[in-house]
Design an enzyme around this catalytic site. Structure first.
Site, PDB file in Angstrom:
ATOM      1  N   ASP A  95       5.309  -0.047  -2.046  1.00 18.92           N
ATOM      2  CA  ASP A  95       6.763  -0.033  -2.185  1.00 18.92           C
ATOM      3  C   ASP A  95       7.396   0.731  -1.032  1.00 18.92           C
ATOM      4  O   ASP A  95       6.756   1.565  -0.389  1.00 18.92           O
ATOM      5  CB  ASP A  95       7.175   0.635  -3.499  1.00 18.92           C
ATOM      6  N   LYS A  96       8.668   0.476  -0.817  1.00 22.62           N
ATOM      7  CA  LYS A  96       9.387   1.117   0.288  1.00 22.62           C
ATOM      8  C   LYS A  96       9.341   2.634   0.181  1.00 22.62           C
ATOM      9  O   LYS A  96       9.191   3.334   1.187  1.00 22.62           O
ATOM     10  CB  LYS A  96      10.835   0.629   0.322  1.00 22.62           C
TER      11      LYS A  96
END
Length: 227
Positions: free
Chosen positions: A51-52
């Site tokens: 995920d970012k």
């Protein structure tokens, strides 16, 4: 420059920075393209994704054959992944298993169900640290979207800095405190064991956190249950 944690003729393991998307999104040049330029590689393949908000260990293959082999190893759950996360909320239990189906909720979030038809499965240990902080060490057995973030929220302990699952106006929070900490797997009969300390985040630098992480540098040696 992206930190290279392990460089193999067939693949590379990097320390992905927090706040960086592995997808192109609105970036003029994608993260993978920038890494190709840095390593002078004609092509790189994402074997898995983070995920970012998540920093830490990320595997990219240099060859299509290696990509197929590593991707298959992931699908067979033969690559052991270990994450660390910080929370400032007391969990409903300090260690154990989080298991349940994940369903879409509002505004791009997911939530955990009690059913287990195709469940997300994560085992965790947690450790009390200074200033009301608790450090989680999580081993996911599956790879669902937002799995760890949803699992910790279901325990009543959302991850500090996770704006999607734990929105807060506190401007002193400098990152999402989720980090891909360690990997263990075999590649063509070679045992690969890696761990990567987080290098950003004020809370990760606290002495009690650093001391605990130094004791967890070989998480595969802990008594994880078989699933």
């Amino acid at each position: 420059m992206i930190n290279i944690m392990f460089d193999h003729p067939d693949f590379v393991v990097i320390d992905k920075p927090t706040g960086v998307s592995v997808h192109k999104d609105d970036q003029a040049v994608s993260f993978v393209a920038k890494l190709q330029q840095q390593l002078n590689e004609p092509q790189l393949f994402l074997v898995h994704r983070l995920d970012k908000i998540t920093s830490g260990l990320l595997i990219l293959a240099k060859k299509t054959t290696a990509n197929g082999l590593l991707s298959s190893t992931f699908q067979q759950r033969k690559i052991e992944k270990y994450y660390i996360a910080l929370t400032d909320k007391r969990p409903s239990k300090k260690q154990g298993l989080v298991k349940g189906d994940m369903v879409r909720s509002r505004r791009g979030t997911w939530k955990l169900q009690r059913s287990a038809e195709n469940p997300a499965i994560s085992h965790f240990f947690s450790y009390g640290c200074e200033k009301g902080l608790r450090l989680f060490l999580i081993k996911p057995y599956t790879g669902k979207t937002h799995q760890i973030r949803v699992a910790l929220k279901s325990l009543g302990s959302p991850i500090i800095g996770d704006k999607r699952y734990y929105p807060t106006p506190d401007e002193t929070i400098d990152r999402g405190y989720l980090h891909a900490f360690a990997l263990q797997f075999y590649y063509q009969d070679q045992l690969i064991q890696l761990h990567c300390m987080p290098n950003t985040g004020r809370l990760f630098t606290l002495e009690s956190i650093q001391q605990q992480l130094s004791q967890l540098s070989k998480p595969w040696l802990l008594n994880w249950p078989k699933v």
